[in-house]
Each structure stands twice: as structure tokens, then as C-alpha cells.
Design a protein around this motif. Structure first.
Motif, PDB file in Angstrom:
ATOM      1  N   ASP A 102       0.824  -1.200   0.000  1.00  0.00           N
ATOM      2  CA  ASP A 102       0.000   0.000   0.000  1.00  0.00           C
ATOM      3  C   ASP A 102       0.862   1.255   0.000  1.00  0.00           C
ATOM      4  N   LEU A 103       1.839   1.316   0.877  1.00  0.00           N
ATOM      5  CA  LEU A 103       2.707   2.488   0.971  1.00  0.00           C
ATOM      6  C   LEU A 103       3.608   2.622  -0.255  1.00  0.00           C
ATOM      7  N   LEU A 104       4.071   1.496  -0.801  1.00  0.00           N
ATOM      8  CA  LEU A 104       4.949   1.537  -1.970  1.00  0.00           C
ATOM      9  C   LEU A 104       4.226   2.100  -3.188  1.00  0.00           C
ATOM     10  N   THR A 105       3.012   1.635  -3.434  1.00  0.00           N
ATOM     11  CA  THR A 105       2.275   2.115  -4.606  1.00  0.00           C
ATOM     12  C   THR A 105       1.889   3.581  -4.441  1.00  0.00           C
ATOM     13  N   ARG A 106       1.508   3.971  -3.242  1.00  0.00           N
ATOM     14  CA  ARG A 106       1.164   5.374  -3.015  1.00  0.00           C
ATOM     15  C   ARG A 106       2.405   6.257  -3.110  1.00  0.00           C
ATOM     16  N   GLY A 107       3.531   5.788  -2.558  1.00  0.00           N
ATOM     17  CA  GLY A 107       4.763   6.556  -2.606  1.00  0.00           C
ATOM     18  C   GLY A 107       5.331   6.690  -4.006  1.00  0.00           C
ATOM     19  N   ALA A 108       4.987   5.729  -4.880  1.00  0.00           N
ATOM     20  CA  ALA A 108       5.462   5.779  -6.260  1.00  0.00           C
ATOM     21  C   ALA A 108       4.628   6.719  -7.121  1.00  0.00           C
ATOM     22  N   GLY A 109       3.610   7.325  -6.523  1.00  0.00           N
ATOM     23  CA  GLY A 109       2.805   8.297  -7.247  1.00  0.00           C
ATOM     24  C   GLY A 109       1.485   7.781  -7.773  1.00  0.00           C
ATOM     25  N   PHE A 110       1.125   6.548  -7.433  1.00  0.00           N
ATOM     26  CA  PHE A 110      -0.115   5.983  -7.941  1.00  0.00           C
ATOM     27  C   PHE A 110      -1.322   6.327  -7.067  1.00  0.00           C
ATOM     28  N   GLY A 111      -1.069   6.797  -5.843  1.00  0.00           N
ATOM     29  CA  GLY A 111      -2.160   7.209  -4.973  1.00  0.00           C
ATOM     30  C   GLY A 111      -2.982   6.046  -4.462  1.00  0.00           C
ATOM     31  N   TYR A 112      -4.126   6.372  -3.875  1.00  0.00           N
ATOM     32  CA  TYR A 112      -4.983   5.334  -3.313  1.00  0.00           C
ATOM     33  C   TYR A 112      -5.570   4.448  -4.403  1.00  0.00           C
ATOM     34  N   LEU A 113      -5.840   5.029  -5.582  1.00  0.00           N
ATOM     35  CA  LEU A 113      -6.379   4.233  -6.678  1.00  0.00           C
ATOM     36  C   LEU A 113      -5.379   3.164  -7.109  1.00  0.00           C
ATOM     37  N   GLY A 114      -4.103   3.566  -7.229  1.00  0.00           N
ATOM     38  CA  GLY A 114      -3.074   2.598  -7.578  1.00  0.00           C
ATOM     39  C   GLY A 114      -2.937   1.506  -6.535  1.00  0.00           C
ATOM     40  N   SER A 115      -3.043   1.888  -5.282  1.00  0.00           N
ATOM     41  CA  SER A 115      -2.979   0.905  -4.206  1.00  0.00           C
ATOM     42  C   SER A 115      -4.139  -0.076  -4.286  1.00  0.00           C
ATOM     43  N   THR A 116      -5.314   0.451  -4.580  1.00  0.00           N
ATOM     44  CA  THR A 116      -6.493  -0.408  -4.685  1.00  0.00           C
ATOM     45  C   THR A 116      -6.375  -1.376  -5.860  1.00  0.00           C
ATOM     46  N   LEU A 117      -5.925  -0.861  -7.009  1.00  0.00           N
ATOM     47  CA  LEU A 117      -5.762  -1.723  -8.178  1.00  0.00           C
ATOM     48  C   LEU A 117      -4.693  -2.789  -7.940  1.00  0.00           C
ATOM     49  N   THR A 118      -3.605  -2.397  -7.252  1.00  0.00           N
ATOM     50  CA  THR A 118      -2.561  -3.368  -6.933  1.00  0.00           C
ATOM     51  C   THR A 118      -3.106  -4.485  -6.063  1.00  0.00           C
ATOM     52  N   SER A 119      -3.883  -4.118  -5.054  1.00  0.00           N
ATOM     53  CA  SER A 119      -4.483  -5.116  -4.171  1.00  0.00           C
ATOM     54  C   SER A 119      -5.435  -6.023  -4.949  1.00  0.00           C
ATOM     55  N   LEU A 120      -6.193  -5.439  -5.891  1.00  0.00           N
ATOM     56  CA  LEU A 120      -7.120  -6.222  -6.688  1.00  0.00           C
ATOM     57  C   LEU A 120      -6.375  -7.229  -7.562  1.00  0.00           C
ATOM     58  N   ILE A 121      -5.292  -6.779  -8.203  1.00  0.00           N
ATOM     59  CA  ILE A 121      -4.488  -7.679  -9.039  1.00  0.00           C
ATOM     60  C   ILE A 121      -3.864  -8.779  -8.196  1.00  0.00           C
ATOM     61  N   TYR A 122      -3.332  -8.389  -7.049  1.00  0.00           N
ATOM     62  CA  TYR A 122      -2.688  -9.354  -6.151  1.00  0.00           C
ATOM     63  C   TYR A 122      -3.688 -10.413  -5.684  1.00  0.00           C
ATOM     64  N   ALA A 123      -4.885  -9.965  -5.265  1.00  0.00           N
ATOM     65  CA  ALA A 123      -5.899 -10.897  -4.785  1.00  0.00           C
ATOM     66  C   ALA A 123      -6.390 -11.813  -5.901  1.00  0.00           C
ATOM     67  N   SER A 124      -6.610 -11.253  -7.100  1.00  0.00           N
ATOM     68  CA  SER A 124      -7.086 -12.054  -8.226  1.00  0.00           C
ATOM     69  C   SER A 124      -6.074 -13.122  -8.607  1.00  0.00           C
ATOM     70  N   PHE A 125      -4.803 -12.724  -8.668  1.00  0.00           N
ATOM     71  CA  PHE A 125      -3.748 -13.687  -8.991  1.00  0.00           C
ATOM     72  C   PHE A 125      -3.690 -14.795  -7.946  1.00  0.00           C
ATOM     73  N   THR A 126      -3.833 -14.422  -6.667  1.00  0.00           N
ATOM     74  CA  THR A 126      -3.771 -15.414  -5.599  1.00  0.00           C
ATOM     75  C   THR A 126      -4.899 -16.427  -5.728  1.00  0.00           C
ATOM     76  N   PHE A 127      -6.119 -15.958  -5.983  1.00  0.00           N
ATOM     77  CA  PHE A 127      -7.253 -16.864  -6.114  1.00  0.00           C
ATOM     78  C   PHE A 127      -7.064 -17.809  -7.303  1.00  0.00           C
ATOM     79  N   ILE A 128      -6.603 -17.265  -8.419  1.00  0.00           N
ATOM     80  CA  ILE A 128      -6.397 -18.097  -9.607  1.00  0.00           C
ATOM     81  C   ILE A 128      -5.323 -19.145  -9.350  1.00  0.00           C
ATOM     82  N   PHE A 129      -4.220 -18.718  -8.705  1.00  0.00           N
ATOM     83  CA  PHE A 129      -3.118 -19.641  -8.463  1.00  0.00           C
ATOM     84  C   PHE A 129      -3.526 -20.724  -7.477  1.00  0.00           C
ATOM     85  N   PHE A 130      -4.254 -20.355  -6.431  1.00  0.00           N
ATOM     86  CA  PHE A 130      -4.723 -21.345  -5.466  1.00  0.00           C
ATOM     87  C   PHE A 130      -5.679 -22.332  -6.116  1.00  0.00           C
ATOM     88  N   ALA A 131      -6.491 -21.851  -7.054  1.00  0.00           N
ATOM     89  CA  ALA A 131      -7.412 -22.739  -7.751  1.00  0.00           C
ATOM     90  C   ALA A 131      -6.648 -23.772  -8.577  1.00  0.00           C
TER      91      ALA A 131
END
Length: 211
Positions: A102-131
């Protein structure tokens, strides 16, 4: 006079949730100090879980069949070098200052939206990989014990819930406790392949899609 800032109820709940250090969700928030005192050996064994995914063997085999042994090995080495060069400074400063995704994406200039999208990508990848992992394990249960795939999927999905809900400490304890068994099984698989398929090693190292 400071500007008026409206704090939404959802955000208040989120801030309260991420402030709970008992959740150990350090990927999405500032790492608690108690989470920075694990030994190198314990962290290494926990991180080794990233190399134990059953899908990795399948992906490597598929790439080898598509592009040949030499191309696969060279591509793996190139990716490892790139990941090491780019990941080393990120991992160093993240560990030193207790940063999170969260702090890395916001600090890189992506803001809260970038943090949210990163979390969404991370969660989606995790679910797919676990499946994918559950599908492989369920197939193994069916091949070894005759358990139907549907029941195998359910068993594999439910089995991880008691572990992952208790954070990285519980995951670390589980992996440390099963580490020796995992290593023994990995080595046993290699020994079996070398024992029964030793004559095929040359064909594997020289394999190319045109063969």
C-alpha cells in the motif's frame, strides 16, 4: 485554518481494520515491529514456500515442450537476474523501513487508486493460483485414493483456511514443521526420476520443439 476533510464511514472502518496488528496482513499495511524480528532461517523457510507450488513444475514442462530445454533455461536465468536486480532494493528498503504494498504504490505516485488496483491484481492472482494448486492436488487425491474431484476440491480448499487466517506466524510455523518432510519428498521424486528415467536425461537436455 485547516481545510475541512470529510472522513467516510467506510474509510474509518478500513483504518480501524488495518490498524489491528493481530491480523498480520503486512502486505497491505505498515509492518508491525513484532513482525520484523523473525530469524533469517525462519523467513527463508517461509519464503521457500514460493518455490513449492505444484504449478511451477507444470509451467516449466509446458514451456520446455513449446520452446525447448535450452531456451527455457536461458529464459529462466534472465528472469531471475531481472527480478533480483529490481527486487533487491525494494526488499531492502521495505524491510528496513517496514513498508508494505500500500505504501509503496502510493509513494510511487499511484495514490490510493493505484494501491487499490494493486491489491485487486494481487488478490485475483492469488485466487487463480490457489485454484490451480487445488486442481492439481485434487487430481493427485483421485489418482492415489480414488477420491472424486468435487470432494478433492472441497478438501483442498477447506484445509488451508485454519492456516491462512492466523497470519504469517501460523504459516511460518506450519512450513517450518513440515519443511523436512517437504524436502524429503522433493528429493524422493528426483531420485525416482533418476532411477527409472536416467536414460532419458540426455533427450530432455537436448530437447527442442522440432524434435
Amino acid at each position: 485554518m485547516s481545510a475541512f476533510q470529510k472522513i467516510l464511514k467506510v474509510r474509518r472502518h478500513y483504518n480501524k481494520w488495518v490498524a489491528d496488528q493481530t491480523l498480520e496482513d503486512y502486505a497491505l499495511r505498515f509492518t508491525a515491529r513484532k513482525g520484523r524480528h523473525m530469524s533469517i532461517s525462519r523467513v527463508g523457510k517461509t519464503a521457500l514456500g514460493a518455490a513449492s507450488f505444484l504449478a511451477l513444475e507444470g509451467l516449466a514442462a509446458a514451456v520446455t515442450l513449446s520452446y525447448g530445454f535450452t531456451n527455457t533455461v536461458m529464459a529462466m536465468l534472465a528472469v531471475c537476474i531481472v527480478l533480483f536486480i529490481t527486487g533487491l532494493p525494494i526488499a531492502y528498503y521495505s524491510a528496513k523501513h517496514g513498508l508494505d504494498i500500500d505504501l509503496l504504490t502510493r509513494g510511487a505516485g499511484f495514490g490510493y487508486l493505484g494501491s487499490t488496483l494493486t491489491s485487486l491484481i494481487y488478490a485475483s492472482f492469488t485466487f487463480i493460483f490457489f485454484a490451480i494448486e487445488a486442481a492439481i492436488l485434487a487430481s493427485a487425491l483421485k489418482a492415489l485414493f480414488g477420491i472424486p474431484l468435487a470432494i478433492g476440491y472441497l478438501l483442498c480448499a477447506v484445509a488451508v483456511i485454519p492456516i491462512v487466517t492466523h497470519g504469517i506466524t501460523a504459516i511460518s510455523r506450519f512450513q517450518v514443521g513440515t519443511h523436512n518432510l517437504w524436502v524429503a519428498l522433493q528429493l524422493a521424486a528426483i531420485v525416482v526420476v533418476l532411477w527409472y528415467e536416467f536414460d532419458s536425461l540426455q533427450g530432455w537436455t537436448e530437447f527442442s520443439p522440432g524434435m
